[in-house]
Design a protein around this motif. Structure first.
Motif, PDB file in Angstrom:
ATOM      1  N   GLU A 189       0.828  -1.204   0.000  1.00 32.77           N
ATOM      2  CA  GLU A 189       0.000   0.000   0.000  1.00 32.77           C
ATOM      3  C   GLU A 189       0.870   1.264   0.000  1.00 32.77           C
ATOM      4  O   GLU A 189       0.485   2.285  -0.560  1.00 32.77           O
TER       5      GLU A 189
ATOM      6  N   ASP B 120      -0.407  -4.971   3.124  1.00 35.22           N
ATOM      7  CA  ASP B 120      -0.829  -3.718   3.758  1.00 35.22           C
ATOM      8  C   ASP B 120      -0.071  -3.711   5.077  1.00 35.22           C
ATOM      9  O   ASP B 120      -0.454  -4.395   6.027  1.00 35.22           O
TER      10      ASP B 120
ATOM     11  N   ASP C  26      -2.632  -1.704   8.713  1.00 34.32           N
ATOM     12  CA  ASP C  26      -4.041  -1.497   8.374  1.00 34.32           C
ATOM     13  C   ASP C  26      -4.747  -0.826   9.538  1.00 34.32           C
ATOM     14  O   ASP C  26      -4.542  -1.205  10.697  1.00 34.32           O
ATOM     15  N   GLY C  27      -5.573   0.174   9.207  1.00 35.96           N
ATOM     16  CA  GLY C  27      -6.288   0.894  10.265  1.00 35.96           C
ATOM     17  C   GLY C  27      -5.399   1.926  10.915  1.00 35.96           C
ATOM     18  O   GLY C  27      -5.561   2.251  12.095  1.00 35.96           O
TER      19      GLY C  27
ATOM     20  N   ARG D 210      -8.556  -2.259  -1.004  1.00 37.55           N
ATOM     21  CA  ARG D 210      -7.740  -2.654  -2.129  1.00 37.55           C
ATOM     22  C   ARG D 210      -7.787  -4.173  -2.323  1.00 37.55           C
ATOM     23  O   ARG D 210      -7.621  -4.946  -1.376  1.00 37.55           O
TER      24      ARG D 210
ATOM     25  N   GLU E  46      -5.678  -6.237   0.584  1.00 35.25           N
ATOM     26  CA  GLU E  46      -6.649  -6.240   1.690  1.00 35.25           C
ATOM     27  C   GLU E  46      -7.701  -7.328   1.433  1.00 35.25           C
ATOM     28  O   GLU E  46      -7.918  -8.218   2.263  1.00 35.25           O
TER      29      GLU E  46
END
Ligand code: AHG
Ligand code: MN
Ligand code: MN
Length: 337
Positions: free
Chosen positions: A92, A115, A118-119, A276, A280
């Protein structure tokens, strides 16, 4: 702890299930395990060290990069390059795929898409974040530089996928196509220990997870489904429960354990949704199917979509099989945008 099994031992044990396995995948997992420990240590210092907040740059998708986004990206990238089992990565946080050019990596069989964090908007407020990874065997010949084609394979070709959740405890959950297994990190000995063998998601659940602030921008079928959840009682007189953390990994992990549906539909601002496909949705789709659930873009099985771009977005519905099927039915019955 006579029956304790570590992630390292378990991966080697399961390697025997693969014909012609040579240990390269086990070594690749060792890279992921190591980077996860390093990132975990750093996340645990958030608030003490100067590691929270944005760096001032944006990724190729126009999202503000956080310091820990870049830290996690660097650590996973370095760990994956160091052991020589991976010829390139896509992330990412990288505009283009990164091809490792050391001789040892040119002979590697695998590519990894990830990723790294994430978050990440949750870091500064002490809420769970994660790392997601997806592993493919390359299509281009070993010994040559990898090509774009190696990274744009459909999810059905994944060799392994998983995530790390940095939560109230840190866990690594993965699949190689033989079930889904979870390992909890014991920081006192620095080891991931098998805690959740052969995880299965309940066929039905009573949790729906969606950013309801976007409700008026959702397709009609999704609005109707959400209303259905609000008006019906799946069990013992209680309506469906809405739970949304805003970290896909954390929402997914909870729903995997308890049963539920995570939705990130198309919206007016994000006509293809936000998440994505390659780093993801596909890894989460592989995991959920291995746990007995389903993942769909509302119409098509996520893992059968043919990717065209590295950072491609796709509407995403993932979770308990009966809930995904019901949502798909609503989208068929109410096809209006
Ligand atoms: P990332 O931090 O890697 O960019 O991912 C954020 C994703 C996902 O984790 C989460 O479920 C979703 O974005 C939240 O989006 P909204 O804030 O639009 O609900
Ligand atoms: Mn993400
Ligand atoms: Mn991220």
């Amino acid at each position: 702890m006579p029956n304790m099994r570590t992630l390292g031992e378990f991966v080697v044990e399961k390697q025997q299930d693969f014909p012609h396995a040579t240990g390269e995948l086990s070594s690749l997992f060792a890279s992921i395990r190591l980077a996860a420990k390093v990132v975990n240590r750093e996340i645990n210092k958030a608030g003490l060290a100067d590691i929270t907040g944005a760096v001032g740059s944006e990724n190729v998708q126009g999202e503000a990069q956080q310091k820990l986004d870049l830290y996690a990206n660097d650590k996973f990238k370095a760990a994956l390059e160091a052991r020589g089992q991976v010829c390139g990565i896509a992330s990412e946080e990288e505009d283009e795929a990164v091809y490792f050019d050391r001789d040892s990596n040119a002979n590697a069989k695998y590519v990894v898409l990830m990723d790294p964090l994430d978050g990440s908007s949750n870091i500064d407020v002490n809420v769970s974040v994660g790392t997601i990874f997806s592993i493919y065997r390359r299509i281009s010949p070993v010994g040559t530089p990898p090509t774009e084609e190696d990274f744009l394979q459909p999810g059905t070709e994944q060799v392994a996928a998983g995530y790390v959740i940095y939560g109230s405890s840190t866990m690594l959950v993965y699949t190689t196509g033989n079930g889904v297994h979870g390992f909890t990190y014991d920081p006192s000995i620095g080891v991931f220990c098998l805690s959740h063998e052969s995880m299965m998601i309940p066929k039905d659940g009573n949790i729906y997870s969606v950013n309801e602030g976007n409700y008026i921008k959702f397709p009609v079928g999704v609005k109707k489904y959400i209303k259905y959840c609000q008006e019906n009682e799946p069990e013992d007189g209680r309506p469906y429960t809405s739970r949304y953390i805003g970290s896909l990994v954390a929402d997914f992990h909870r729903n995997l354990l308890k049963g539920g549906l995570y939705l990130y539909p198309s919206t007016a601002s994000y006509p293809n949704g936000k998440l994505r496909l390659l780093y993801e949705c596909n890894p989460m789709a592989f995991l959920i199917e291995q746990a007995g659930g389903l993942a769909s873009d509302g119409n098509t099985r996520i893992m059968e979509l043919k990717p065209t771009e590295l950072h491609q977005r796709v509407p995403f519905f993932v979770g308990s099989s009966n809930m995904v099927e019901k949502l798909e039915q609503f989208l068929k019955d109410f096809p209006e945008q």
